[in-house]
Each structure stands twice: as C-alpha cells, then as structure tokens.
Design an enzyme around this catalytic site. Structure first.
Site, PDB file in Angstrom:
ATOM      1  N   ASP A   1       0.858  -1.132  -0.081  1.00  0.00           N
ATOM      2  CA  ASP A   1      -0.141   0.284   0.017  1.00  0.00           C
ATOM      3  C   ASP A   1       1.005   1.564  -0.315  1.00  0.00           C
ATOM      4  OD1 ASP A   1       0.868   0.100   2.424  1.00  0.00           O
ATOM      5  OD2 ASP A   1      -1.166  -0.896   3.743  1.00  0.00           O
TER       6      ASP A   1
ATOM      7  N   ASN B   1      -7.253  -1.644  14.165  1.00  0.00           N
ATOM      8  CA  ASN B   1      -8.651  -2.169  13.794  1.00  0.00           C
ATOM      9  C   ASN B   1      -8.892  -2.977  12.952  1.00  0.00           C
ATOM     10  OD1 ASN B   1      -7.676  -1.009  10.964  1.00  0.00           O
ATOM     11  ND2 ASN B   1      -9.482   0.655  11.330  1.00  0.00           N
TER      12      ASN B   1
ATOM     13  N   HIS C   1      -7.294  -3.886  10.423  1.00  0.00           N
ATOM     14  CA  HIS C   1      -7.181  -3.929   8.917  1.00  0.00           C
ATOM     15  C   HIS C   1      -6.047  -4.395   8.654  1.00  0.00           C
ATOM     16  CE1 HIS C   1      -4.349   0.262   9.755  1.00  0.00           C
ATOM     17  NE2 HIS C   1      -3.642  -0.912   9.049  1.00  0.00           N
TER      18      HIS C   1
ATOM     19  N   GLU D   1      -9.037  -1.271   5.054  1.00  0.00           N
ATOM     20  CA  GLU D   1     -10.275  -0.912   6.264  1.00  0.00           C
ATOM     21  C   GLU D   1     -11.131  -2.082   6.573  1.00  0.00           C
ATOM     22  OE1 GLU D   1      -8.475   0.658   8.563  1.00  0.00           O
ATOM     23  OE2 GLU D   1      -8.033   3.585   7.631  1.00  0.00           O
TER      24      GLU D   1
HETATM   25  C1  GLP Z   1       0.114   0.863   8.053  1.00  0.00           C
HETATM   26  C2  GLP Z   1      -0.048   0.154   7.379  1.00  0.00           C
HETATM   27  C3  GLP Z   1       0.229  -2.085   6.998  1.00  0.00           C
HETATM   28  C4  GLP Z   1       0.573  -2.087   8.395  1.00  0.00           C
HETATM   29  C5  GLP Z   1      -0.796  -0.905   9.207  1.00  0.00           C
HETATM   30  C6  GLP Z   1       0.313  -1.832  11.425  1.00  0.00           C
HETATM   31  O1  GLP Z   1      -1.025   1.331   8.444  1.00  0.00           O
HETATM   32  N1  GLP Z   1      -0.730   0.614   6.471  1.00  0.00           N
HETATM   33  O2  GLP Z   1       0.341  -2.123   6.457  1.00  0.00           O
HETATM   34  O3  GLP Z   1       0.808  -3.679   8.534  1.00  0.00           O
HETATM   35  O4  GLP Z   1      -1.034  -0.612   9.138  1.00  0.00           O
HETATM   36  O5  GLP Z   1       1.266  -1.126  11.177  1.00  0.00           O
HETATM   37  P1  GLP Z   1       2.562  -1.099  12.339  1.00  0.00           P
HETATM   38  O6  GLP Z   1       3.455  -2.434  12.127  1.00  0.00           O
HETATM   39  O7  GLP Z   1       3.677   0.096  12.134  1.00  0.00           O
HETATM   40  O8  GLP Z   1       1.167  -1.258  13.466  1.00  0.00           O
END
Ligand code: GLP
Length: 249
Positions: free
Chosen positions: A67, A136, A138, A143
């Site tokens: 992403d 959440n 995702h 989302e």
């Molecule tokens: C982000 C990204 C995801 C990531 C997730 C968790 O917003 N879009 O690809 O896996 O949220 O992030 P983190 O590992 O910093 O908790």
C-alpha cells in the site's frame, strides 16, 4: 491458519527472517509482498544484515509493496516508498527494476490500480506476503467495511488508522486521508502469508482475526480461509487467544 507464538519482538523478527531466508533459497526469484509500518522493521534490518553477510541473496527477488498513501511524493520522508527504501531496499541487493510500488501521485488513480494488479498477475501472483495488522484489524489498507474489496483500490482511511499513523507525522493533521491498497484477492491468492503482530496494542485485533467471525468489519479475519497463512505473534499480541486454540493450531 497456523499460530506461532514467540516470547518477544526480537524472537518474532528472527523467526520471520529465518522463514524468508529459507523461501528465497528455495526460490531465488520469489515474488515477495511487503508491508510498511513499524512491526516488520526489525525483520527488514535482520534481512539486511543477513544479505550483507552473504546469507541471503535478493538479486532475483521481486518485491511488491502492499500500500501507499495518496498525495505524498516518493521522496517525502513519510511516504511508504521512502520508508521501504531506507528500511529494506537500500539494505539488500534488490534490483531497482524488481521493486514494485503503486504511484500515489498518479493522475489517473484507477488506471494505476489496474496497472498494479496486472503487475502482480504478470509474475503469477505473490509467493510470499509479509503483513502487519492495524489496531482495527486492517491488513494493508483494507479498512473495516461492509464488503471485502477484491482488487487494488483507493481507500479513505478510517479515523482509527489516521490516529494510529499520526505518530509518524510531526503535525498529526498532515496524516493522509487516502491511500491505495492491494485488495483481498491478491492477498488471498498469495501462496504463503505471514502476518506479524507484536505488543498489547494489537491484542484485540489479533483476537478478532483469529477467533472472531470472518467479516469485512475485521479484514484480517479473512485469513481464516487462507490455505497457508501463519500468524507470528509475540506473547502480548496473542494474550487473548484461548490456550486450547494455541495448542490446536
Ligand atoms: C499501516 C499499514 C499496514 C501496516 C499496519 C500496522 O497503516 N497500512 O500495512 O501493517 O498499518 O502498522 P504497524 O506495524 O506500524 O502497527
């Protein structure tokens, strides 16, 4: 879905690095999907160190980012491009032409999404995908919603995600509201998925993904249907999963 519970973040990252190293040895041209975010950072550091020691060779690996934010230049310090560049791409011997990312500045975003799906299709789908999980539940930027979205698509980020990601911006209001994300189809078509989660902030999301209903309101729950998905969790992230289920999986 298989669960691997490790004592802490360090062990989790080491184990994840072992698996990826093995997969690249088995298939040097591995099509590897990668997540941004903080969870895989130690994994990427370890892969960089292993590459420098000659223990893993990325020269034929093709990477696909999951992403990107819309509206940030690739050079912007907050862009996923820049973060992946600093944390992984510059540390391993990947070829530039093997790096695939969506263009969050594309004028025709729909065409850009279609181009990305075609690029994944052209390599026969992903062999391995590293996923994190949002608070959440995702995955990528898929989302919580009423439906699962199959293809690469534009997403309006939820308030929960913007709040969680505001920590990366000096001014929280600069957190982008829109992103492009790989869809659930490419994720589910990937031969092997490794979702990593660490720390108490992910306990609830992991619980929903592993033990909850399969629902687009908790997007990671769809991985219950994946034929080869592994959850790599530290004890804190796994703390709500019942003991019987851990033994069973
Ligand atoms: C982000 C990204 C995801 C990531 C997730 C968790 O917003 N879009 O690809 O896996 O949220 O992030 P983190 O590992 O910093 O908790």
């Amino acid at each position: 879905m298989k669960l691997k519970i490790m004592n802490n973040y360090e062990e989790l990252s080491e184990e994840a690095a072992n698996i990826i190293t093995e997969r690249i040895k088995e298939k040097p041209s591995l099509a590897l999907g990668v997540a941004a975010g903080s969870t895989p950072l130690l994994l990427y550091k370890k892969l960089g160190e292993r590459c420098q020691r000659g223990e893993v060779d990325f020269s034929c690996v093709r990477v696909f980012c999951l992403d990107v934010y819309i509206g940030l230049l690739p050079t912007d310090p907050h862009s996923f491009r820049r973060s992946m560049e600093e944390n992984l791409f510059s540390r391993v011997n990947l070829k530039k032409e093997h790096i695939n990312l969506m263009d969050g500045m594309a004028v025709d975003i729909a065409a850009e999404c279609a181009r990305y799906d075609d690029a994944v299709k052209a390599v026969g789908g992903l062999d391995f995908l590293v996923l994190g999980i949002g608070t959440n539940a995702h995955i990528g930027f898929n989302e919580p919603d009423e439906v699962f979205v199959a293809d690469t698509h534009v997403v309006e980020l939820s308030e929960a995600t913007r709040t969680a990601n505001a920590r990366f911006f000096e001014n929280p209001d600069d957190t982008p509201s829109w992103a492009i994300s790989m869809g659930i189809k490419d994720i589910m078509m990937t031969s092997e998925v490794m979702l990593m989660a660490s720390g108490a902030s992910k306990t609830e999301a992991v619980y929903k993904a592993v033990c909850g209903d399969i629902t687009p309101f908790a997007p990671a729950s769809v991985l219950q249907l994946h034929r080869n998905a592994h959850f790599y969790l530290d004890k804190a992230a796994a703390s709500r999963i019942p003991e019987e289920l851990i033994k069973e999986k």
